[in-house]
Design a protein around this motif. Structure first.
Motif, PDB file in Angstrom:
ATOM      1  N   ILE B 258      -6.516 -11.658  -5.450  1.00  9.59           N
ATOM      2  CA  ILE B 258      -7.697 -11.570  -4.593  1.00  9.59           C
ATOM      3  C   ILE B 258      -8.254 -12.947  -4.277  1.00  9.59           C
ATOM      4  O   ILE B 258      -8.049 -13.909  -5.019  1.00  9.59           O
ATOM      5  N   LEU B 259      -8.974 -13.012  -3.154  1.00 14.40           N
ATOM      6  CA  LEU B 259      -9.669 -14.247  -2.809  1.00 14.40           C
ATOM      7  C   LEU B 259     -11.142 -14.145  -3.167  1.00 14.40           C
ATOM      8  O   LEU B 259     -11.747 -15.072  -3.654  1.00 14.40           O
ATOM      9  N   ASP B 260     -11.743 -12.999  -2.846  1.00 10.66           N
ATOM     10  CA  ASP B 260     -13.142 -12.778  -3.200  1.00 10.66           C
ATOM     11  C   ASP B 260     -13.383 -11.276  -3.225  1.00 10.66           C
ATOM     12  O   ASP B 260     -12.451 -10.508  -3.094  1.00 10.66           O
ATOM     13  N   GLU B 261     -14.642 -10.880  -3.374  1.00  3.32           N
ATOM     14  CA  GLU B 261     -14.915  -9.468  -3.592  1.00  3.32           C
ATOM     15  C   GLU B 261     -14.531  -8.585  -2.404  1.00  3.32           C
ATOM     16  O   GLU B 261     -14.020  -7.489  -2.588  1.00  3.32           O
ATOM     17  N   SER B 262     -14.744  -9.069  -1.205  1.00  2.49           N
ATOM     18  CA  SER B 262     -14.410  -8.187  -0.078  1.00  2.49           C
ATOM     19  C   SER B 262     -12.902  -8.040   0.064  1.00  2.49           C
ATOM     20  O   SER B 262     -12.403  -6.981   0.436  1.00  2.49           O
ATOM     21  N   HIS B 263     -12.166  -9.081  -0.273  1.00  2.21           N
ATOM     22  CA  HIS B 263     -10.704  -8.984  -0.253  1.00  2.21           C
ATOM     23  C   HIS B 263     -10.228  -8.024  -1.340  1.00  2.21           C
ATOM     24  O   HIS B 263      -9.297  -7.236  -1.143  1.00  2.21           O
ATOM     25  N   PHE B 264     -10.893  -8.044  -2.488  1.00  2.34           N
ATOM     26  CA  PHE B 264     -10.581  -7.146  -3.606  1.00  2.34           C
ATOM     27  C   PHE B 264     -10.749  -5.697  -3.132  1.00  2.34           C
ATOM     28  O   PHE B 264      -9.901  -4.825  -3.352  1.00  2.34           O
ATOM     29  N   ARG B 265     -11.860  -5.454  -2.448  1.00  2.00           N
ATOM     30  CA  ARG B 265     -12.116  -4.098  -1.964  1.00  2.00           C
ATOM     31  C   ARG B 265     -11.041  -3.659  -0.972  1.00  2.00           C
ATOM     32  O   ARG B 265     -10.557  -2.538  -1.020  1.00  2.00           O
ATOM     33  N   GLU B 266     -10.662  -4.565  -0.093  1.00  2.00           N
ATOM     34  CA  GLU B 266      -9.610  -4.214   0.883  1.00  2.00           C
ATOM     35  C   GLU B 266      -8.305  -3.902   0.202  1.00  2.00           C
ATOM     36  O   GLU B 266      -7.602  -2.974   0.583  1.00  2.00           O
ATOM     37  N   LEU B 267      -7.956  -4.696  -0.825  1.00  2.00           N
ATOM     38  CA  LEU B 267      -6.687  -4.439  -1.517  1.00  2.00           C
ATOM     39  C   LEU B 267      -6.716  -3.103  -2.232  1.00  2.00           C
ATOM     40  O   LEU B 267      -5.720  -2.374  -2.271  1.00  2.00           O
ATOM     41  N   LEU B 268      -7.873  -2.737  -2.798  1.00  2.00           N
ATOM     42  CA  LEU B 268      -7.966  -1.438  -3.446  1.00  2.00           C
ATOM     43  C   LEU B 268      -7.832  -0.322  -2.420  1.00  2.00           C
ATOM     44  O   LEU B 268      -7.153   0.676  -2.666  1.00  2.00           O
ATOM     45  N   MET B 269      -8.454  -0.495  -1.259  1.00  2.00           N
ATOM     46  CA  MET B 269      -8.376   0.544  -0.244  1.00  2.00           C
ATOM     47  C   MET B 269      -6.955   0.726   0.264  1.00  2.00           C
ATOM     48  O   MET B 269      -6.568   1.805   0.702  1.00  2.00           O
ATOM     49  N   PHE B 270      -6.192  -0.332   0.212  1.00  2.00           N
ATOM     50  CA  PHE B 270      -4.798  -0.248   0.614  1.00  2.00           C
ATOM     51  C   PHE B 270      -4.040   0.757  -0.238  1.00  2.00           C
ATOM     52  O   PHE B 270      -3.093   1.393   0.220  1.00  2.00           O
ATOM     53  N   HIS B 271      -4.455   0.936  -1.485  1.00  2.00           N
ATOM     54  CA  HIS B 271      -3.770   1.881  -2.364  1.00  2.00           C
ATOM     55  C   HIS B 271      -4.287   3.293  -2.259  1.00  2.00           C
ATOM     56  O   HIS B 271      -3.766   4.188  -2.906  1.00  2.00           O
ATOM     57  N   VAL B 272      -5.307   3.521  -1.440  1.00  2.00           N
ATOM     58  CA  VAL B 272      -5.840   4.873  -1.310  1.00  2.00           C
ATOM     59  C   VAL B 272      -4.912   5.737  -0.456  1.00  2.00           C
ATOM     60  O   VAL B 272      -4.693   6.902  -0.738  1.00  2.00           O
ATOM     61  N   LYS B 273      -4.324   5.107   0.567  1.00  2.00           N
ATOM     62  CA  LYS B 273      -3.473   5.920   1.455  1.00  2.00           C
ATOM     63  C   LYS B 273      -2.206   6.327   0.741  1.00  2.00           C
ATOM     64  O   LYS B 273      -1.675   5.546  -0.046  1.00  2.00           O
ATOM     65  N   PRO B 274      -1.639   7.501   1.032  1.00  4.02           N
ATOM     66  CA  PRO B 274      -0.422   7.904   0.336  1.00  4.02           C
ATOM     67  C   PRO B 274       0.722   6.967   0.692  1.00  4.02           C
ATOM     68  O   PRO B 274       0.898   6.613   1.851  1.00  4.02           O
ATOM     69  N   PRO B 275       1.502   6.553  -0.296  1.00  4.59           N
ATOM     70  CA  PRO B 275       2.608   5.641  -0.009  1.00  4.59           C
ATOM     71  C   PRO B 275       3.784   6.414   0.589  1.00  4.59           C
ATOM     72  O   PRO B 275       3.878   7.623   0.418  1.00  4.59           O
ATOM     73  N   PRO B 276       4.689   5.738   1.269  1.00  2.00           N
ATOM     74  CA  PRO B 276       5.870   6.451   1.764  1.00  2.00           C
ATOM     75  C   PRO B 276       6.656   7.013   0.599  1.00  2.00           C
ATOM     76  O   PRO B 276       6.815   6.353  -0.425  1.00  2.00           O
ATOM     77  N   ALA B 277       7.113   8.240   0.740  1.00  2.00           N
ATOM     78  CA  ALA B 277       7.826   8.874  -0.366  1.00  2.00           C
ATOM     79  C   ALA B 277       9.182   8.220  -0.523  1.00  2.00           C
ATOM     80  O   ALA B 277       9.875   7.952   0.444  1.00  2.00           O
ATOM     81  N   THR B 278       9.571   7.956  -1.746  1.00  3.70           N
ATOM     82  CA  THR B 278      10.898   7.376  -1.976  1.00  3.70           C
ATOM     83  C   THR B 278      11.939   8.446  -1.754  1.00  3.70           C
ATOM     84  O   THR B 278      11.662   9.640  -1.877  1.00  3.70           O
ATOM     85  N   SER B 279      13.143   8.024  -1.452  1.00  2.00           N
ATOM     86  CA  SER B 279      14.181   9.004  -1.140  1.00  2.00           C
ATOM     87  C   SER B 279      14.537   9.833  -2.354  1.00  2.00           C
ATOM     88  O   SER B 279      15.106  10.897  -2.250  1.00  2.00           O
ATOM     89  N   SER B 280      14.172   9.354  -3.534  1.00  2.00           N
ATOM     90  CA  SER B 280      14.584  10.084  -4.726  1.00  2.00           C
ATOM     91  C   SER B 280      13.594  11.171  -5.119  1.00  2.00           C
ATOM     92  O   SER B 280      13.872  11.959  -5.994  1.00  2.00           O
ATOM     93  N   SER B 281      12.407  11.206  -4.480  1.00  2.00           N
ATOM     94  CA  SER B 281      11.462  12.238  -4.920  1.00  2.00           C
ATOM     95  C   SER B 281      11.932  13.584  -4.408  1.00  2.00           C
ATOM     96  O   SER B 281      12.399  13.723  -3.288  1.00  2.00           O
ATOM     97  N   GLU B 282      11.811  14.582  -5.261  1.00  2.00           N
ATOM     98  CA  GLU B 282      12.347  15.882  -4.888  1.00  2.00           C
ATOM     99  C   GLU B 282      11.321  16.647  -4.082  1.00  2.00           C
ATOM    100  O   GLU B 282      10.125  16.478  -4.257  1.00  2.00           O
ATOM    101  N   CYS B 283      11.818  17.537  -3.238  1.00  2.00           N
ATOM    102  CA  CYS B 283      10.905  18.410  -2.505  1.00  2.00           C
ATOM    103  C   CYS B 283      10.996  19.761  -3.152  1.00  2.00           C
ATOM    104  O   CYS B 283      12.090  20.278  -3.331  1.00  2.00           O
TER     105      CYS B 283
END
Lengths: 285, 429
Positions: B258-283
């Motif tokens: 992080i650079l500062d608090e607002s950057h910290f918040r942005e990086l955390l928000m980046f992890h809120v969205k669902p990540p692309p599913a890996t090819s190995s995850s089963e359906c």
């Protein structure tokens, strides 16, 4: 009861369903309650809200077949003040000028809207999701334009005439979740089906005029039971236990090897095969 | 990223506006670096490359004011948030995420106000709320690490309240000793390895110290994590640490400092969205229950007050008896809130709106086309909010050609997820 301070702005947005086909049929069913009577009741409600506190704000949206139109405030006015219109008439009976101008304007706009819009088809269902989305954008803009130190409370009142359109489910849910986020708590609203439509003004003033803080002090109509069960995608039956696809979240009532929506093949859980332990042969002595 | 040269540079400039501009520009450079990381195993450090003349981007106009450049940069910053959509990639909807918070001695540092620990806990509370808003059927657990040990603050659960209460209580705890990456990862792994294959297993580490004290070889643990398909991401608060780089690269996660608090918040928000599913995850098809909410009042003859299963174990005060609630369709155990996993029969209980919340990830709204205001002299007002169009560019929806202002465009993409004009047509999405 706390008095609202000067710094608190309360914004009420009224969304009125003006589907002309439904109202036309209504004129045959119940001639004493027509669209103009309904709008009179809505104007009474709007006026009462503006008069309650000096800092209250109002907006009215008419939800038509293919569009939603803001009946009040006018786009051409500067937001908040200014009735700088040449046609603005000063009312001779001493009524508060803001209210008389607002009422005249609403009447004018609804006449223009109904006469200029071409009605296609004969569907009687109403497209509320679009009007709600515009209401939320308007609230968002007003919240940004507040002066420093002012807080805003906003609420949306929907006067619905016709039935829901089932195709709109997803848009409707998106709008509801957006409203939930803005209100910072569950949209703790009230649903009321009015038994006697002629008395609309009375119901509006009794139940919906007080804002959410004051409602806890009143005895209001009891909440309606909402069925949160899901409907399965294959038969549209309401089910209590179902199977959910992990990729597209569609709901099925029975297990099937392929999801019909996203066409992924599922892994079928087989019973675990237990490997038999090899018995060590004891050397015979 | 070595933080030292950056800090010297920015502390020399007193002007707050220039600081924000430079922060944004440095951020841009950081993003370019992280893309390069995938191509080459080791990238060049900042002090090895040439200097960037970031001050040359600032241009003054005739009167000597920087206003136009500042406005342009702020406008670009607003727009940046909208462009991070994944398109037609399959996303992992059901997530099991462990957040590991470092509570070692370095968290008492005051470079984040009032100190790193308080600031981190506040941001993680906000993260937990946003996470459950975007992923209603997922679960989160919290682990803290200090004094070379790791302990679970809260177990994996789908209810945000428990986590937020625990985080609020943790503000009074003391920081001390050194963190242990190995212990916290193995503690997370013990629970995550039993999770079903169709859900994504993730760990997010907020790491402030520059050292870690491990009882065994951490590279072996990295291999085990990779085999178990657990994705580890790290947000660093001090500087880049090589073991974190290797850890995130091997497991497929992301690493940022992080650079500062607002950057910290942005990086955390980046992890809120669902990540692309890996090819190995089963359906697979997950069996779930949809209980009815019963509201009984005392006047009903058959209504009896009962305890909620969730309250039986809790030590917090308050009456456990309530009249209404959700009854599990399989075993009739009562719960007051959803979503929850039934303690008696193990069935996951959700309500239909919870699933509906995730639909906007499956049908994402397209980005609107930006065009200068001068081309649109016929429209003076934004279609959505009825405000006057004052910004230098307006946004047009590609399907219905309605014109929106910058604020509405952001609101529509972040919160509404549907175009207000398109949904007026009767066709199903």
């Amino acid at each position: 009861m706390m008095m609202a301070s000067e710094d608190e702005v309360s914004l009420l947005v009224i969304v009125v369903d003006v589907n002309p086909i439904w109202w036309g049929q209504q004129a045959n069913r119940e001639p004493q309650f027509t669209l103009s009577k309904c709008l009179d009741a809505v104007m009474v409600m709007g006026n009462s809200h503006l008069v309650m506190t000096r800092t209250n704000k109002l907006a009215i949206i008419a939800s038509h077949c293919q569009e939603s139109h803001f009946l009040y405030p006018c786009k051409l006015w500067k937001f908040g003040d200014g009735h700088g219109d040449e046609n603005a008439s000063t009312s001779g009976d001493g009524k508060y000028e803001l209210l008389s101008v607002a009422n005249d304007f609403i009447a004018e706009e609804i006449k223009n809207l109904m006469s200029r819009t071409e009605v296609k088809g004969n569907q009687t269902d109403t497209l509320l999701a679009g009007s709600l989305a515009k209401a939320l954008c308007y609230i968002h803009r007003v919240a940004k334009e507040l002066e420093a130190g002012q807080e805003m409370k906003s609420r949306i009142l929907v006067v619905k005439a016709a039935e829901d359109c089932a195709l709109q489910y997803m848009n409707f849910m998106n709008v509801i979740f957006a409203a939930q986020k803005q209100a910072c708590d569950i949209t703790g609203g009230l649903y009321l089906k009015i038994p006697q439509k002629i008395a609309l003004a009375q119901y509006l003033l009794w139940v919906f005029l007080p804002d959410s803080d004051q409602r806890s002090q009143l005895v209001l109509p009891p909440p309606v039971h909402v069925d949160y069960r899901a409907a399965c995608f294959c038969h549209r039956n309401l089910i209590e236990i179902g199977y959910v696809c992990s990729v597209c979240l569609s709901i099925f009532c029975n297990f099937s090897p392929i999801c019909t929506t996203c066409e992924t093949a599922f892994k079928i859980p087989l019973p675990q095969v237990v490997k038999s332990k090899k018995k060590k042969l004891k050397p015979s002595t | 990223m070595n933080a030292i040269p950056i800090c010297c540079f920015t502390r020399a400039t007193p002007n707050a506006i220039i600081f924000h501009i430079l922060q944004f520009l440095i951020e841009l450079h950081l993003e370019v670096d992280s893309i390069k990381m995938d191509e080459e195993p080791e990238r060049a450090k900042r002090w090895e490359g040439g200097y960037e003349r970031t001050w040359e981007i600032l241009k003054e106009d005739e009167s000597g004011s920087l206003k136009a450049t500042v406005e342009e940069i702020l406008f670009q910053a607003k727009r940046k948030r909208v462009f991070e959509s994944h398109g037609q990639v399959r996303l992992g909807m059901m997530r099991h995420l462990y957040v590991v918070i470092d509570t070692s001695r370095t968290m008492e540092d005051q470079d984040l106000k009032p100190n790193r620990l308080t600031s981190t806990l506040k941001l993680v509370e906000y993260f937990v709320e946003e996470y459950f808003d975007q992923n209603p059927i997922s679960q989160v657990g919290i682990i803290t690490t200090k004094n070379k040990r790791a302990e679970k603050l809260t177990d994996l659960a789908g209810n945000p309240k428990k986590h937020i209460d625990a985080l609020k209580k943790a503000k009074d705890s003391t920081c001390g000793g050194e963190p242990s990456l190995y212990n916290s990862l193995s503690l997370a792994m013990q629970t995550l390895k039993h999770m079903p294959g169709h859900s994504s297993r993730e760990v997010l580490i907020i790491f402030s110290s520059l050292t870690t004290c491990d009882p065994a070889n951490i590279y072996e643990l990295v291999k085990t994590l990779k085999a178990l398909k657990i994705r580890v991401s790290v947000i660093g608060l001090s500087a880049e640490v090589r073991v974190c780089t290797v850890l995130t690269r091997e497991t497929g996660g992301s690493y940022h400092v992080i650079l500062d608090e607002s950057h910290f918040r942005e990086l955390l928000m980046f992890h809120v969205k669902p990540p692309p599913a890996t090819s190995s995850s089963e359906c697979s098809l997950i069996r779930m229950g949809f209980p009815q909410h019963t509201i009984a009042s005392i006047s009903d003859q058959d209504a009896k007050p009962s305890f909620s299963q969730a309250h039986l174990d809790s030590t917090s005060g308050g009456p456990g008896l309530s009249m209404g609630g959700y009854f599990c369709p399989q075993c009739q155990a009562k719960y007051t809130e959803l979503p929850v996993e039934c303690k008696v029969c193990g069935l996951t209980l959700v309500s239909a709106p919870h699933l509906a919340r995730s639909f906007h990830h499956l049908f994402p709204l397209e980005a609107f086309q930006e065009s200068p205001l001068l081309l649109h002299h016929t429209e003076r007002f934004c279609e959505a909010c009825q405000g006057e169009l004052k910004d230098k560019s307006v946004f047009t929806c590609p399907s219905c050609n309605s014109v929106f202002c910058v604020e509405c465009d952001l609101f529509i993409h972040d919160t509404l997820h549907c175009c207000p004009s398109c949904i007026h047509s009767r066709s199903a999405p």
